[in-house]
Write a protein that holds these residues in place. Structure first.
Motif, PDB file in Angstrom:
ATOM      1  N   ARG A 134      19.492  30.025  34.720  1.00 44.71           N
ATOM      2  CA  ARG A 134      20.775  29.368  34.899  1.00 44.71           C
ATOM      3  C   ARG A 134      21.828  30.182  34.153  1.00 44.71           C
ATOM      4  O   ARG A 134      21.522  30.833  33.145  1.00 44.71           O
ATOM      5  N   VAL A 135      23.036  30.147  34.650  1.00 46.02           N
ATOM      6  CA  VAL A 135      24.120  30.964  34.104  1.00 46.02           C
ATOM      7  C   VAL A 135      25.224  30.039  33.614  1.00 46.02           C
ATOM      8  O   VAL A 135      25.636  29.121  34.337  1.00 46.02           O
ATOM      9  N   VAL A 136      25.691  30.276  32.399  1.00 48.94           N
ATOM     10  CA  VAL A 136      26.848  29.539  31.889  1.00 48.94           C
ATOM     11  C   VAL A 136      27.948  30.538  31.560  1.00 48.94           C
ATOM     12  O   VAL A 136      27.749  31.484  30.798  1.00 48.94           O
ATOM     13  N   VAL A 137      29.101  30.353  32.194  1.00 44.38           N
ATOM     14  CA  VAL A 137      30.272  31.191  31.942  1.00 44.38           C
ATOM     15  C   VAL A 137      31.204  30.430  31.011  1.00 44.38           C
ATOM     16  O   VAL A 137      31.580  29.288  31.300  1.00 44.38           O
ATOM     17  N   VAL A 138      31.564  31.046  29.899  1.00 42.08           N
ATOM     18  CA  VAL A 138      32.515  30.439  28.970  1.00 42.08           C
ATOM     19  C   VAL A 138      33.888  31.023  29.280  1.00 42.08           C
ATOM     20  O   VAL A 138      34.195  32.154  28.907  1.00 42.08           O
ATOM     21  N   ASP A 139      34.687  30.274  30.004  1.00 41.89           N
ATOM     22  CA  ASP A 139      36.037  30.699  30.360  1.00 41.89           C
ATOM     23  C   ASP A 139      36.961  30.388  29.186  1.00 41.89           C
ATOM     24  O   ASP A 139      37.303  29.241  28.946  1.00 41.89           O
ATOM     25  N   ASP A 140      37.359  31.431  28.476  1.00 43.95           N
ATOM     26  CA  ASP A 140      38.098  31.263  27.232  1.00 43.95           C
ATOM     27  C   ASP A 140      39.607  31.192  27.487  1.00 43.95           C
ATOM     28  O   ASP A 140      40.386  32.011  26.998  1.00 43.95           O
ATOM     29  N   ALA A 141      40.010  30.183  28.294  1.00 39.65           N
ATOM     30  CA  ALA A 141      41.428  29.960  28.635  1.00 39.65           C
ATOM     31  C   ALA A 141      42.009  31.127  29.419  1.00 39.65           C
ATOM     32  O   ALA A 141      43.123  31.583  29.147  1.00 39.65           O
ATOM     33  N   SER A 142      41.269  31.613  30.404  1.00 36.02           N
ATOM     34  CA  SER A 142      41.799  32.681  31.264  1.00 36.02           C
ATOM     35  C   SER A 142      43.031  32.197  31.998  1.00 36.02           C
ATOM     36  O   SER A 142      43.074  31.060  32.482  1.00 36.02           O
ATOM     37  N   ASP A 143      44.049  33.054  32.102  1.00 37.85           N
ATOM     38  CA  ASP A 143      45.230  32.679  32.853  1.00 37.85           C
ATOM     39  C   ASP A 143      45.455  33.621  34.039  1.00 37.85           C
ATOM     40  O   ASP A 143      46.569  33.751  34.534  1.00 37.85           O
ATOM     41  N   ASP A 144      44.386  34.250  34.498  1.00 37.10           N
ATOM     42  CA  ASP A 144      44.450  35.009  35.748  1.00 37.10           C
ATOM     43  C   ASP A 144      43.650  34.236  36.792  1.00 37.10           C
ATOM     44  O   ASP A 144      43.535  33.020  36.724  1.00 37.10           O
ATOM     45  N   ALA A 145      43.079  34.921  37.767  1.00 35.82           N
ATOM     46  CA  ALA A 145      42.368  34.247  38.855  1.00 35.82           C
ATOM     47  C   ALA A 145      40.912  33.939  38.532  1.00 35.82           C
ATOM     48  O   ALA A 145      40.179  33.473  39.400  1.00 35.82           O
ATOM     49  N   THR A 146      40.481  34.177  37.289  1.00 37.07           N
ATOM     50  CA  THR A 146      39.080  33.936  36.926  1.00 37.07           C
ATOM     51  C   THR A 146      38.601  32.522  37.255  1.00 37.07           C
ATOM     52  O   THR A 146      37.532  32.355  37.849  1.00 37.07           O
ATOM     53  N   PRO A 147      39.344  31.451  36.917  1.00 39.55           N
ATOM     54  CA  PRO A 147      38.848  30.105  37.238  1.00 39.55           C
ATOM     55  C   PRO A 147      38.668  29.880  38.728  1.00 39.55           C
ATOM     56  O   PRO A 147      37.718  29.208  39.150  1.00 39.55           O
ATOM     57  N   HIS A 148      39.555  30.430  39.560  1.00 43.53           N
ATOM     58  CA  HIS A 148      39.457  30.239  41.004  1.00 43.53           C
ATOM     59  C   HIS A 148      38.253  30.988  41.585  1.00 43.53           C
ATOM     60  O   HIS A 148      37.578  30.492  42.490  1.00 43.53           O
TER      61      HIS A 148
ATOM     62  N   PRO B 190      49.200  45.675  45.011  1.00 39.89           N
ATOM     63  CA  PRO B 190      48.478  44.473  45.413  1.00 39.89           C
ATOM     64  C   PRO B 190      47.646  43.918  44.268  1.00 39.89           C
ATOM     65  O   PRO B 190      47.061  44.652  43.495  1.00 39.89           O
ATOM     66  N   LEU B 191      47.619  42.616  44.161  1.00 40.91           N
ATOM     67  CA  LEU B 191      46.784  41.941  43.169  1.00 40.91           C
ATOM     68  C   LEU B 191      45.433  41.590  43.762  1.00 40.91           C
ATOM     69  O   LEU B 191      45.331  41.334  44.964  1.00 40.91           O
ATOM     70  N   PRO B 192      44.365  41.538  42.930  1.00 39.85           N
ATOM     71  CA  PRO B 192      43.056  41.160  43.459  1.00 39.85           C
ATOM     72  C   PRO B 192      43.056  39.757  44.051  1.00 39.85           C
ATOM     73  O   PRO B 192      42.390  39.490  45.018  1.00 39.85           O
ATOM     74  N   LEU B 193      43.776  38.839  43.411  1.00 39.24           N
ATOM     75  CA  LEU B 193      43.881  37.465  43.894  1.00 39.24           C
ATOM     76  C   LEU B 193      45.242  36.925  43.479  1.00 39.24           C
ATOM     77  O   LEU B 193      45.825  37.399  42.499  1.00 39.24           O
ATOM     78  N   PRO B 194      45.779  35.939  44.175  1.00 40.27           N
ATOM     79  CA  PRO B 194      47.031  35.335  43.733  1.00 40.27           C
ATOM     80  C   PRO B 194      46.856  34.729  42.347  1.00 40.27           C
ATOM     81  O   PRO B 194      45.871  34.059  42.069  1.00 40.27           O
ATOM     82  N   ARG B 195      47.798  34.955  41.479  1.00 34.31           N
ATOM     83  CA  ARG B 195      47.730  34.417  40.123  1.00 34.31           C
ATOM     84  C   ARG B 195      48.397  33.049  40.069  1.00 34.31           C
ATOM     85  O   ARG B 195      49.555  32.912  40.446  1.00 34.31           O
ATOM     86  N   PRO B 196      47.712  32.039  39.581  1.00 38.66           N
ATOM     87  CA  PRO B 196      48.358  30.738  39.422  1.00 38.66           C
ATOM     88  C   PRO B 196      49.346  30.785  38.265  1.00 38.66           C
ATOM     89  O   PRO B 196      49.122  31.469  37.276  1.00 38.66           O
ATOM     90  N   THR B 197      50.458  30.093  38.380  1.00 32.05           N
ATOM     91  CA  THR B 197      51.427  30.071  37.303  1.00 32.05           C
ATOM     92  C   THR B 197      50.884  29.338  36.087  1.00 32.05           C
ATOM     93  O   THR B 197      51.243  29.619  34.963  1.00 32.05           O
TER      94      THR B 197
END
Length: 502
Positions: free
Chosen positions: A80-94, A451-458
């Protein structure tokens, strides 16, 4: 005066002899494979694995890393894999929300608690895993691995780890590390360092009982981590190395394997490499505080203690030794201009060119030796590139000396913050630097021509609803390995993906 100069000259001669001799002995261990346990049989029961991936603004690499980590599981090593998203503000959460796999767990850390260093993120994942393992009754069987956001695991890695840990005295295993973008010269030098030199050093340490843990490819029993509850990892800038020292001090055996490996991105510009090595050097200086306990520990052998002394004292000795080297070069220049030997410190004017050539030869010979070892042992680069890397390696070491000077000044001034290592896109473009100690502002929109890899959320989403997030674009997953259909035994009772806010 003459006595002082004689002492300095003797020290320099000793260093010049020690350098090639040490590398010659170390190179022999490139041919040593750490012994597998012979008297221990693996049980037929599956060995549960968790792979932890710390993530901060990893949109360029996270999809491939997660899919590769999920693909490492087998029937006998469910993962099993656990990703710790340390408050990313790019497209990582999406991107993470678009990966539909019941074995993937995402922990979202929010500011101001987030971005407090890699160790805190790993401790969050450890407590989450411990809670699940406690409910399942699998604390003693579970193994926790760390793979960086740009890491790629080799096939069969978990089987190799499980076999080594079938021996109950083994509490942790460190895998070999390679660089996967080594077509760039600077990255090639880092692969020479990790794949050949560090590999030989770790093979030697496996023999004398002083294996060090790295930030990528380390695997530890959950029951061992629980000894250091609630935070196995510290705020040290090299939290991985310090954890390894704490394991050794606690009498826990750490093994090394070169037949299982993790590849990672190498840095391809000097500025970012110098920043990374400064952080590493400062962390090594911080670990000096464990030296007294190591010298008195009943769990550390004499040979192991010698190795600990070498790599814990080396950063502190780098500064005075580099001053001696600069002084020797300056003295040689004075001798050449005045015709004086400065009391026998340097060669005479007539023999100075010959002496200088001998010094250069002594400095270059070990590097060329490592170039040959790199080519013979790995065989995935041609001999000309390997020898070229060997010729450049002394200059690469000079960067380490500069980094150590910078680290010492940072340590003395009380500056302990650091910026995470930037990731590279497939085209080699570097991601922006993200300070770990301060919040990252919301990025401005990029020009239309870039070009961006993914749209960035504000604003990064507080929660992720898989039904409304966009699927992962094909170009992001083009290089990803397919996830093999090896479900975790408990996956049927789990949702498509777990997301927790912590």
């Amino acid at each position: 005066m003459e006595t002082s100069l004689s002492v300095i000259a003797t020290i320099m001669v000793g260093v010049l002899i020690w350098w090639p001799l040490q590398n010659l002995v170390l190179a022999v261990f490139a041919w040593r494979s750490p012994q597998r346990p012979r008297s221990v049989r693996r049980t037929p029961d599956p060995v549960p694995f968790w792979i932890v991936i710390p993530a901060l603004n990893e949109e360029r690499v996270i999809a491939n890393t997660v899919r590769n980590a999920l693909a490492t599981g087998t029937r006998y090593t469910p993962v099993r894999v656990v990703v710790v998203d340390d408050a990313s503000d790019d497209a990582t959460p999406h991107i993470l929300a678009g990966i539909r796999d019941p074995r993937l767990h995402v922990l979202r850390r929010e500011l101001p608690m987030a971005r407090q260093g890699k160790g805190e993120g790993l401790n969050t994942a450890y407590r989450y895993i411990l809670d699940i393992a406690r409910r399942e009754g699998t604390i003693e069987q579970t193994i926790v691995g760390i793979v960086d956001g740009d890491g790629r695991c080799s096939e069969g890695m978990l089987d190799e780890i499980a076999e080594l840990m079938a021996e109950k005295s083994v509490g942790a295993v460190q895998c070999r590390v390679r660089i996967h973008n080594r077509h760039k010269t600077l990255a090639l030098l880092q692969d020479l360092e990790f794949g050949a030199i560090a590999d030989s050093a770790q093979s030697l340490r496996d023999l004398v009982g002083s294996v060090g843990l790295g930030g990528n490819g380390q695997f530890t029993r959950l029951s061992v981590l629980a000894r250091f509850h609630p935070g196995p990892w510290s705020a040290c800038l090299v939290e991985d190395l310090e954890l390894g020292l704490r394991l050794h001090l606690d009498g826990i055996r750490v093994r090394y394997t070169k037949s299982a490996w993790v590849t990672q991105q190498g840095l391809t510009d000097v500025k970012r490499l110098l920043r990374q090595r400064t952080r590493w050097a400062q962390g090594n200086l911080q670990c000096f505080r464990h030296l007294r306990r190591l010298t008195t520990s009943r769990f550390v052998s004499g040979f192991g203690l010698t190795d600990f002394l070498i790599y814990l004292l080396s950063p502190w000795l780098t500064v005075p030794m580099s001053l001696l080297l600069v002084g020797l070069v300056a003295a040689s220049a004075v001798a050449l201009a005045t015709g004086s030997t400065l009391g026998g410190l340097v060669a005479t004017v007539d023999t100075l060119p010959t002496s200088a050539a001998m010094l250069v030869g002594l400095a270059m010979l070990p590097s060329l030796l490592w170039g040959l070892v790199y080519w013979v042992r790995l065989r995935d680069e041609n001999i000309f590139r390997c020898l070229f890397a060997g010729l450049l390696y002394p200059w690469f070491l000079a960067l380490g000396i500069i980094a150590t000077w910078r680290a010492l000044f940072r340590l003395l001034s009380g500056r302990n913050g650091w910026a995470k290592t930037e990731r590279l896109a497939e085209d080699g473009q570097a991601a922006p630097s993200v300070p770990m100690s301060v919040p990252m502002p919301v990025p401005m929109p990029a020009p239309a021509s870039v070009p961006l890899p993914l749209p960035r959320p504000t604003t990064p989403p507080a929660t992720v609803d898989p039904s409304v997030t966009q699927p992962i674009p094909a170009e992001v997953l083009s290089a990803a390995e397919r996830t093999r259909p090896v479900p975790h035994p408990l996956a049927e009772a789990e949702p498509t993906q777990r997301l927790e806010r912590v």
